[in-house]
Write a protein that holds these residues in place. Structure first.
Motif, short mmCIF file in Angstrom:
data_model
loop_
_atom_site.label_atom_id
_atom_site.label_comp_id
_atom_site.label_asym_id
_atom_site.label_seq_id
_atom_site.Cartn_x
_atom_site.Cartn_y
_atom_site.Cartn_z
N TYR A 87 0.83 -1.20 0.00
CA TYR A 87 0.00 0.00 0.00
C TYR A 87 0.87 1.25 0.00
O TYR A 87 0.62 2.21 -0.73
CB TYR A 87 -0.90 -0.01 1.24
N GLN A 88 1.93 1.20 0.80
CA GLN A 88 2.84 2.35 0.86
C GLN A 88 3.54 2.57 -0.48
O GLN A 88 3.76 3.71 -0.89
CB GLN A 88 3.88 2.16 1.97
N LEU A 91 1.22 4.43 -2.61
CA LEU A 91 1.16 5.84 -2.20
C LEU A 91 2.35 6.60 -2.75
O LEU A 91 2.22 7.71 -3.26
CB LEU A 91 1.14 5.95 -0.68
N SER A 96 -2.06 10.42 -4.37
CA SER A 96 -3.46 10.30 -3.99
C SER A 96 -4.22 9.24 -4.76
O SER A 96 -5.25 8.75 -4.31
CB SER A 96 -4.13 11.65 -4.20
N GLY A 98 -2.92 6.44 -5.46
CA GLY A 98 -2.42 5.18 -4.96
C GLY A 98 -3.47 4.27 -4.33
O GLY A 98 -3.56 3.09 -4.69
N PRO A 99 -4.27 4.80 -3.41
CA PRO A 99 -5.28 3.96 -2.78
C PRO A 99 -6.27 3.34 -3.76
O PRO A 99 -6.70 2.20 -3.60
CB PRO A 99 -5.99 4.92 -1.83
N VAL A 144 -7.05 7.87 4.35
CA VAL A 144 -6.54 8.67 3.24
C VAL A 144 -6.32 10.10 3.64
O VAL A 144 -5.38 10.74 3.24
CB VAL A 144 -7.53 8.60 2.05
N SER A 147 -2.94 11.64 4.79
CA SER A 147 -1.73 11.71 4.00
C SER A 147 -1.49 13.11 3.43
O SER A 147 -2.27 13.61 2.65
CB SER A 147 -1.81 10.71 2.84
N ASP A 149 0.65 13.85 1.34
CA ASP A 149 0.91 13.68 -0.09
C ASP A 149 -0.37 13.86 -0.89
O ASP A 149 -0.41 14.51 -1.92
CB ASP A 149 1.47 12.27 -0.30
N ILE A 150 -1.42 13.27 -0.36
CA ILE A 150 -2.70 13.34 -1.05
C ILE A 150 -3.23 14.76 -1.08
O ILE A 150 -3.64 15.26 -2.11
CB ILE A 150 -3.72 12.44 -0.33
#
Length: 261
Positions: A87-88, A91, A96, A98-99, A144, A147, A149-150
């Motif tokens: 999962y990481q 990401l 964003s 990624g999930p 989510v 994060s 990043d997201i």
DNA sequence: CGAGACTTTCCTGATT
DNA sequence: TAATCAGGAAAGTCTC
């Protein structure tokens, strides 16, 4: 349709769709949501790089996320490698998005055969991204909203487009082929990378691919090129005079520059 | 439902 | 000659 024109196409497709690519592209049953765009029959563990790319594009299309939102080169891998990502990793590779990708591939891994992405789950994630106060994710998903990043990438304008019929526009489709040469088996090539000049090498094959994406088996380069010519007025493309099959990105085309990200 | 965006389809004629 | 280019015109398919 003349014999000569169809044999031209055949020769292009023979080169493009070599034996390593097998696409069960029989009569498509139009039964709503993603069935028509979801044709991977084999398990993702056995996908080729090209199939990984197709999966990526399909997931992006379904969620109307612009392909330039993520560095596609991060997914230059085959299915085996893709399935080993955590999962990481997703990401890191797709921010964003990624999930969404992670969930899609997880479902495919578990089911072992063709399974549709679950739009409800995705819309939950998307709404989570837009409204970070809500906190109702599926149990197996990392929160989510937490994060950075997201938040960063979505505040940058990586949002679902307002008006984007059928997902990707033609010029974006062309651009994405150009940006992924390792998965672009000689279809289109850059003539001048920094100026945005490119040339169709296999015009009919590209048209077929575009038609495949639009579920239109009668697409031809003749028709595709008419759509390309409409881009001149909108300055998404600029004319390149005197050179057949050559186009140039215009001021309104985004996401094709090397320095642009 | 209507409007608008974005093609798709078809066509005539010109160019390479 | 076949392939491509130029656009006009109109229809089709989506989203809002």
């Amino acid at each position: 349709m003349s014999i000569t024109s169809s044999s031209t196409l055949d020769s292009q497709l023979t080169t493009v769709w070599s034996p390593t690519h097998s696409y069960p592209d029989g009569p498509l049953v139009m039964s709503g949501y993603p069935s028509r765009t979801w044709q991977h029959e084999s398990q993702p563990q056995f996908w080729s790089k090209f199939q990984v790319w197709e999966w990526l594009q399909q997931v992006m299309d379904i969620h109307q996320i612009d392909a330039s939102s993520i560095p596609l080169q991060n997914f230059d891998m085959d299915g085996h490698q893709l399935c080993s990502l955590s999962y990481q990793d997703f990401l890191r590779a797709a921010g964003s998005v990624g999930p969404i990708l992670f969930h899609s591939i997880t479902e495919l891994k578990w089911s072992g055969r063709s399974v549709r992405p679950t739009p409800i789950f995705f819309s939950l994630i998307i709404s989570e991204i837009y409204e970070p106060t809500v906190n109702t994710l599926a149990p197996d998903a990392t929160p989510v909203s937490s994060s950075p990043d997201i938040k960063r990438s979505f505040s940058r304008g990586h949002q679902v487009k307002k008006h984007n019929p059928r997902g990707t526009h033609l010029w974006e489709f062309i651009r994405d082929i150009l940006l992924n040469p390792e998965r672009n088996p000689g279809l289109i090539k850059w003539e001048d990378r920094t100026e945005g000049v490119f040339r169709f090498l296999k015009s009919e094959a590209v048209a077929q691919l575009w038609g495949k994406k639009k579920n239109n088996s009668s697409m031809t380069y003749e028709k595709l090129s008419r759509a390309m010519r409409y881009y001149y007025k909108r300055e998404i493309l600029e004319r390149v005079d005197g050179r057949r099959l050559v186009y140039k990105f215009g001021r309104n085309a985004r996401g094709w520059r090397e320095t642009e990200k």
